[in-house]
Design a protein around this motif. Structure first.
Motif, PDB file in Angstrom:
ATOM      1  N   ALA A   1      60.245  49.032  55.131  1.00  0.00           N
ATOM      2  CA  ALA A   1      60.204  50.351  55.769  1.00  0.00           C
ATOM      3  C   ALA A   1      58.789  50.690  56.224  1.00  0.00           C
ATOM      4  O   ALA A   1      58.589  51.256  57.314  1.00  0.00           O
ATOM      5  N   ASP A   2      57.789  50.328  55.424  1.00  0.00           N
ATOM      6  CA  ASP A   2      56.398  50.591  55.819  1.00  0.00           C
ATOM      7  C   ASP A   2      56.003  49.752  57.027  1.00  0.00           C
ATOM      8  O   ASP A   2      55.300  50.222  57.929  1.00  0.00           O
ATOM      9  N   VAL A   3      56.447  48.498  57.049  1.00  0.00           N
ATOM     10  CA  VAL A   3      56.121  47.619  58.178  1.00  0.00           C
ATOM     11  C   VAL A   3      56.792  48.131  59.452  1.00  0.00           C
ATOM     12  O   VAL A   3      56.186  48.127  60.527  1.00  0.00           O
TER      13      VAL A   3
ATOM     14  N   ALA B   1      57.521  51.252  60.133  1.00  0.00           N
ATOM     15  CA  ALA B   1      56.748  52.437  60.548  1.00  0.00           C
ATOM     16  C   ALA B   1      55.450  52.029  61.235  1.00  0.00           C
ATOM     17  O   ALA B   1      55.051  52.630  62.243  1.00  0.00           O
ATOM     18  N   ASP B   2      54.786  50.989  60.707  1.00  0.00           N
ATOM     19  CA  ASP B   2      53.543  50.514  61.333  1.00  0.00           C
ATOM     20  C   ASP B   2      53.817  49.902  62.704  1.00  0.00           C
ATOM     21  O   ASP B   2      53.034  50.083  63.648  1.00  0.00           O
TER      22      ASP B   2
ATOM     23  N   TYR C   1      49.054  42.922  58.853  1.00  0.00           N
ATOM     24  CA  TYR C   1      50.110  41.928  58.637  1.00  0.00           C
ATOM     25  C   TYR C   1      49.875  40.656  59.451  1.00  0.00           C
ATOM     26  O   TYR C   1      50.638  39.710  59.353  1.00  0.00           O
TER      27      TYR C   1
ATOM     28  N   ALA D   1      55.709  42.732  51.904  1.00  0.00           N
ATOM     29  CA  ALA D   1      55.446  44.175  52.002  1.00  0.00           C
ATOM     30  C   ALA D   1      56.761  44.940  52.094  1.00  0.00           C
ATOM     31  O   ALA D   1      57.832  44.363  52.333  1.00  0.00           O
ATOM     32  N   SER D   2      56.672  46.239  51.887  1.00  0.00           N
ATOM     33  CA  SER D   2      57.841  47.109  52.029  1.00  0.00           C
ATOM     34  C   SER D   2      58.273  47.100  53.493  1.00  0.00           C
ATOM     35  O   SER D   2      57.493  47.417  54.392  1.00  0.00           O
TER      36      SER D   2
END
Length: 117
Positions: free
Chosen positions: A86-88, A90-91, A115, A83-84
């Motif tokens: 940056a997205d992980v 943020a999550d 995840y 996964a990206s």
């Protein structure tokens, strides 16, 4: 000049006692008014599903313990390499309600459910 005075007049009338009579229509109206709250409650329960809520089966919450030298970026790359990052990150910040990106060794982070696994 003369004054005219009237005395108290006492009028007696026979006392009439009446019975309350309900017609067929009157009984129907009273029955409707009494049953209306029950009907409204039943309809609202039927539309609402009786107030029952579906809860998903309990799942195990996956956590990860931060080790010395790790950052959010490295933890994100570890738990979701496809996964990206940056997205992980943020999550991770959103799920763990972190106020900053600084991590402390020994800190336990909850892995976002998408995840986990």
């Amino acid at each position: 000049m003369s004054a005219i005075t009237y005395g108290p007049a006492v009028i007696t009338a026979p006392l009439v006692v009446t019975r309350l009579r309900l017609t067929r229509r009157g009984r129907a109206v009273i029955a409707l008014l009494v049953s209306l709250p029950l009907v409204v409650a039943l309809v609202s329960m039927a539309l609402n599903g009786g107030g029952a809520t579906a809860t998903p089966p309990p799942t195990a919450i996956e956590t990860i313990t931060v080790e010395a030298g790790e950052s959010l970026w490295s933890v994100a790359a570890l738990i979701a390499p496809e996964a990206s990052t940056a997205d992980v990150v943020a999550d991770l910040i959103a799920v763990n309600d972190l106020s900053s990106a600084e991590l402390v060794p020994g800190q336990v982070l909850v892995v976002p459910s998408r995840y986990a696994g």
